[in-house]
Design a protein around this motif. Structure first.
Motif, mmCIF file in Angstrom:
data_model
loop_
_atom_site.group_PDB
_atom_site.id
_atom_site.type_symbol
_atom_site.label_atom_id
_atom_site.label_comp_id
_atom_site.label_asym_id
_atom_site.label_seq_id
_atom_site.Cartn_x
_atom_site.Cartn_y
_atom_site.Cartn_z
ATOM 1 N N VAL A 161 0.852 -1.188 0.000
ATOM 2 C CA VAL A 161 0.000 0.000 0.000
ATOM 3 C C VAL A 161 0.888 1.238 0.000
ATOM 4 N N PHE A 162 0.582 2.175 -0.892
ATOM 5 C CA PHE A 162 1.387 3.380 -1.070
ATOM 6 C C PHE A 162 0.511 4.623 -0.949
ATOM 7 N N CYS A 163 1.127 5.715 -0.545
ATOM 8 C CA CYS A 163 0.477 7.016 -0.604
ATOM 9 C C CYS A 163 0.374 7.424 -2.071
ATOM 10 N N ALA A 164 -0.817 7.809 -2.514
ATOM 11 C CA ALA A 164 -1.016 8.146 -3.920
ATOM 12 C C ALA A 164 -0.449 9.520 -4.269
ATOM 13 N N GLY A 165 0.035 10.259 -3.275
ATOM 14 C CA GLY A 165 0.625 11.559 -3.540
ATOM 15 C C GLY A 165 2.062 11.474 -4.006
ATOM 16 N N ASP A 166 2.899 10.768 -3.229
ATOM 17 C CA ASP A 166 4.318 10.658 -3.581
ATOM 18 C C ASP A 166 4.770 9.208 -3.783
ATOM 19 N N PHE A 167 3.826 8.255 -3.666
ATOM 20 C CA PHE A 167 4.069 6.827 -3.877
ATOM 21 C C PHE A 167 5.110 6.259 -2.912
ATOM 22 N N SER A 168 5.167 6.846 -1.726
ATOM 23 C CA SER A 168 5.936 6.250 -0.643
ATOM 24 C C SER A 168 5.107 5.144 -0.006
ATOM 25 N N GLU A 169 5.774 4.092 0.465
ATOM 26 C CA GLU A 169 5.054 2.960 1.033
ATOM 27 C C GLU A 169 4.551 3.298 2.428
ATOM 28 N N MET A 170 3.328 2.880 2.736
ATOM 29 C CA MET A 170 2.730 3.159 4.032
ATOM 30 C C MET A 170 3.446 2.371 5.133
ATOM 31 N N PRO A 171 3.443 2.889 6.374
ATOM 32 C CA PRO A 171 4.164 2.210 7.455
ATOM 33 C C PRO A 171 3.705 0.784 7.709
ATOM 34 N N PHE A 172 2.413 0.502 7.486
ATOM 35 C CA PHE A 172 1.903 -0.840 7.764
ATOM 36 C C PHE A 172 2.059 -1.795 6.586
ATOM 37 N N SER A 173 2.615 -1.320 5.489
ATOM 38 C CA SER A 173 2.800 -2.157 4.300
ATOM 39 C C SER A 173 4.143 -2.890 4.385
ATOM 40 N N PRO A 174 4.218 -4.142 3.878
ATOM 41 C CA PRO A 174 3.188 -4.889 3.165
ATOM 42 C C PRO A 174 2.232 -5.595 4.112
ATOM 43 N N LEU A 175 1.043 -5.888 3.602
ATOM 44 C CA LEU A 175 0.046 -6.635 4.351
ATOM 45 C C LEU A 175 0.257 -8.122 4.077
ATOM 46 N N SER A 176 0.416 -8.894 5.138
ATOM 47 C CA SER A 176 0.729 -10.317 5.000
ATOM 48 C C SER A 176 -0.270 -11.136 5.799
ATOM 49 N N GLY A 177 -1.363 -11.545 5.147
ATOM 50 C CA GLY A 177 -2.373 -12.337 5.832
ATOM 51 C C GLY A 177 -2.827 -13.545 5.051
ATOM 52 N N HIS A 178 -2.489 -13.590 3.762
ATOM 53 C CA HIS A 178 -2.912 -14.707 2.922
ATOM 54 C C HIS A 178 -1.869 -15.819 2.928
ATOM 55 N N GLY A 179 -2.360 -17.053 2.805
ATOM 56 C CA GLY A 179 -1.463 -18.190 2.796
ATOM 57 C C GLY A 179 -0.882 -18.494 1.438
ATOM 58 N N TYR A 180 -1.551 -18.028 0.385
ATOM 59 C CA TYR A 180 -1.088 -18.255 -0.984
ATOM 60 C C TYR A 180 -1.127 -16.933 -1.746
ATOM 61 N N GLY A 181 -0.833 -16.997 -3.036
ATOM 62 C CA GLY A 181 -0.797 -15.789 -3.851
ATOM 63 C C GLY A 181 -2.110 -15.022 -3.823
ATOM 64 N N VAL A 182 -2.005 -13.685 -3.931
ATOM 65 C CA VAL A 182 -3.173 -12.800 -3.913
ATOM 66 C C VAL A 182 -3.511 -12.423 -5.354
ATOM 67 N N HIS A 183 -4.721 -12.733 -5.791
ATOM 68 C CA HIS A 183 -5.112 -12.532 -7.183
ATOM 69 C C HIS A 183 -5.658 -11.140 -7.460
ATOM 70 N N CYS A 184 -6.376 -10.559 -6.505
ATOM 71 C CA CYS A 184 -7.100 -9.320 -6.781
ATOM 72 C C CYS A 184 -7.266 -8.532 -5.490
ATOM 73 N N CYS A 185 -7.362 -7.205 -5.608
ATOM 74 C CA CYS A 185 -7.683 -6.370 -4.456
ATOM 75 C C CYS A 185 -8.524 -5.191 -4.931
ATOM 76 N N CYS A 186 -9.316 -4.629 -4.031
ATOM 77 C CA CYS A 186 -10.173 -3.499 -4.392
ATOM 78 C C CYS A 186 -10.471 -2.669 -3.145
ATOM 79 N N PHE A 187 -10.576 -1.353 -3.318
ATOM 80 C CA PHE A 187 -10.913 -0.450 -2.227
ATOM 81 C C PHE A 187 -12.423 -0.289 -2.120
#
Length: 486
Positions: free
Chosen positions: A36-62
């Motif tokens: 997850v990145f800030c859309a202003g300067d594309f710096s990565e957010m402090p809590f990124s990356p999010l690691s909760g899935h056991g296998y590959g992640v296919h899709c994400c949506c807000f």
């Protein structure tokens, strides 16, 4: 004119999806993480990356308000993440425990839809986080979905090639058979709709597929049960399967990414090609427009995400991006191997040495007091960092988890032969076995898959004729020789 603003190198495997909210950009990958990145300067957010899935992640949506992010995975779950904290807010298990290929929010935030590799569709009540309705299409996988701007209908695209329209009660309203020969890859409704004097509502839909085509459809809803689809444009600028497509927030532009490594930008209403972008080294698997400005994000199997700016006055046909554009790069940190052992074989001292090299001295005492060796290091999660090691800072936990994920994927980056990696975990196999589909897997991973995934192949999604697993001793010896020489 289109200029390349920057390139993000945070993932360690194929980028499968990228999506904007008003203030954030999220990307997900086969490396099991969401960045997850800030859309202003594309710096990565402090809590990124999010690691909760056991296998590959296919899709994400807000969610439309941007407060939540949904992500779906081969592990048969759709996770809801709180974008203020980076914590998991809910876990939605797909009906039948099928791998989940795609997810989408309704524009009014009432529903979240998820589609499975067994043809199942789940419509979740987002307020209560409960299953509202479910349905299925036999002998196919649901690989694409999108809600109409009014949130009253949604469409699904299948690996069989059909586009199907549904209402919120899962009533099937229309099927466009063979919309894309060999399968649909992606579909998205334009954000706007039209209503004529007779009350007929019209939507624009873009779809793309394995037939190397991008198509624009007019979807007309005359009454609650009367829906028609008419093909308006067939776009042929790309020479290989088109894997992704997305509308701009005003519906005036359309972007697509292809196996031919190109990104194309069109004037959407007439289907006129504006630009062809050629900066990715492998298949372009994902693309998205920012809702707040003329910014495009594109993701690829080259593990990168490119950020593009579309300047005003884009009118020339078929031009390449501005060659004089300034290009910056966020290379991301790479694992610096300090030991020739596999990580799972590290001693407690090896772990402490690694922490020191990665600038994680602040957590060394916690690791030392818990006698963490390499195998235990690889099993850590954000939750166990908090509960077992008592690391309270979310930012520190996120940084540690990011470094651990880099460790897990370092074998890929450092040239490990792909046949030595389990297709499910993407980690070096210790006990490889051959399944009925002819592929080799880590025994523990494929046994878990068979027990929870209705006995389908992780590689083909077809039924496994038998659950018998045969030890692959030749491969095991080859892996042992390779790891000994590293």
């Amino acid at each position: 004119m289109v200029s390349l603003m920057c390139t993000l190198h945070t993932h360690r495997d194929d980028v499968n999806c990228c999506v904007f909210s008003g203030s954030l950009l999220a990307t997900c990958s086969a490396d099991k993480t969401i960045c997850v990145f800030c859309a202003g300067d594309f710096s990565e957010m402090p809590f990124s990356p999010l690691s909760g899935h056991g296998y590959g992640v296919h899709c994400c949506c807000f969610s439309p308000c941007g407060r939540y992010l949904a992500s779906c995975s081969t592990d048969a779950t759709t996770l809801l993440w709180d974008m203020e904290t980076g914590e998991i807010e809910a876990v939605l298990e797909h009906p039948g425990r099928s791998p989940v290929r795609v997810c989408a929010f309704s524009p009014d935030s009432s529903y979240l839809m998820s589609g499975g590799s067994d043809g199942s569709t789940a419509l979740w009540d987002f307020t209560s986080r409960t299953l509202h309705k479910s349905g299925s299409v036999s002998d196919t996988s649901i690989v694409a979905c999108s809600f109409t701007p009014c949130s009253q209908l949604f469409i699904t695209g299948s690996s069989y090639g059909d586009l199907r329209l549904w209402d919120l009660d899962m009533n099937h309203l229309h099927a466009e058979k063979n919309a894309h020969d060999l399968g649909v890859s992606c579909c998205q409704f334009a954000p706007q709709m039209k209503k004529d004097a007779d009350g007929c509502v019209q939507f624009r839909l873009a779809s793309c597929g394995q037939d190397s085509l991008l198509k624009i459809w007019i979807v007309s809803r005359v009454s609650s049960a009367d829906v028609k689809m008419q093909l308006a444009h067939t776009l042929t600028a790309q020479s290989a399967p088109v894997l992704s497509c997305a509308y701009s927030a005003d519906g005036q532009m359309l972007v697509s990414g292809s196996v031919d490594k190109t990104v194309t930008v069109y004037q959407a209403n007439e289907g006129i090609l504006l630009y062809t972008l050629n900066q990715h080294d492998r298949y372009v698997t994902a693309c998205a427009f920012s809702p707040t400005g003329p910014i495009i994000a594109t993701g690829s199997m080259d593990k990168s995400v490119n950020i593009w700016r579309v300047e005003d006055g884009a009118s020339a046909h078929g031009k390449s991006p501005d060659e004089s554009a300034s290009v910056s790069s966020n290379e991301g940190s790479r694992f610096r191997a300090h030991s020739r052992l596999m990580v799972s074989q590290w001693s407690e001292e090896d772990v402490l040495s690694w922490l020191r090299e990665e600038g994680l001295e602040a957590v060394m005492d916690a690791f030392r007091s818990n006698n963490m060796d390499g195998e235990e290091l690889l099993s850590l999660t954000k939750e166990t960092l908090s509960s077992d090691l008592h690391i309270e800072s979310l930012g520190v936990r996120s940084k540690v988890m990011k470094k651990i994920e880099e460790l897990k994927m370092s074998s890929v980056c450092n040239g490990t032969p792909d046949e030595y990696l389990c297709p499910i975990t993407r980690e070096i196999m210790r006990d490889p076995v051959i399944a009925a589909d002819g592929y080799s897997y880590e025994r523990e991973a494929i046994e878990s898959w068979i027990n929870t995934k209705n006995r389908t192949s992780p590689m083909t999604n077809l039924p496994l004729q038998t659950t018998l697993l045969t030890p692959n001793r030749t491969l095991k010896m080859a892996i042992c020789r390779w790891t000994t020489n590293q």
